[in-house]
Design a protein around this motif. Structure first.
Motif: not given
Length: 185
Positions: A64-74, A91-104
């Protein structure tokens, strides 16, 4: 009025059934459900990532992106890659990535056993014993730049952990850090 409420209820039931069937299908197909790590495990894994340099971080089974999103933000200066086969969590993690604008952050809906780890520096996983066996074999036979593997709960067969953190939870769950070198296997 009653018909519109009934249509709304039917639509909600349909969506819930679709979500449930998607998760059940993925669980049966993959042999494991998308299971998030506990917060204690996240913090321990992040603590270990802090000591891994500046290379690309790859999350095997990013769910669901819980770790990968946190680590990308960090670590906005580091490339972060996630692999997830289950459609809804991806799909959920991809949507969160787009919303947060995580280019990395790059998220793949792809089997990580077929992935090229040549640019990976750190592998992160919360898998199951058979998957860890396959990852161990992949690391032994393929050429890669992987320097570290961090695993929540499951050991990497045929490898000696460089460090093990025991979580302060009911099971004293382990989080393993492995230094990967071809000579060690």
């Amino acid at each position: 009025m009653i018909i519109s409420e009934l249509l709304l209820l039917i639509s909600l039931i349909f969506i819930v059934l679709l979500i449930t069937s998607s998760i059940v299908y993925s669980t049966v197909k993959l042999g494991i459900s998308p299971m998030p790590s506990s917060n204690k495990a996240y913090f321990s894994m992040m603590q270990l990532v802090d000591k891994t340099g500046s290379g690309t971080i790859v999350d095997l089974g990013s769910g669901w992106g819980n770790f990968v999103i946190r680590i990308a933000k960090r670590y906005p200066q580091r490339q972060v890659v996630g692999y997830e086969l289950s459609f809804l969590p991806w799909l959920t993690s991809s949507c969160i990535k787009k919303i947060l604008g995580l280019k990395n952050l790059t998220l793949h809906r792809k089997n990580f056993y077929l992935a090229d780890f040549s640019k990976a520096s750190v592998l992160i996983c919360y898998l199951f014993p058979e998957a860890m066996e396959k990852i161990s074999h992949k690391l032994q036979v393929e050429k890669s730049n992987v320097s570290f593997l961090i695993s929540n709960n499951f050991a990497l067969p045929s490898w000696q952990a460089y460090r093990t953190i025991r979580l302060n939870d009911f099971y004293k769950s382990p989080v393993y850090l492995y230094k990967i070198s071809k000579a060690e296997t």
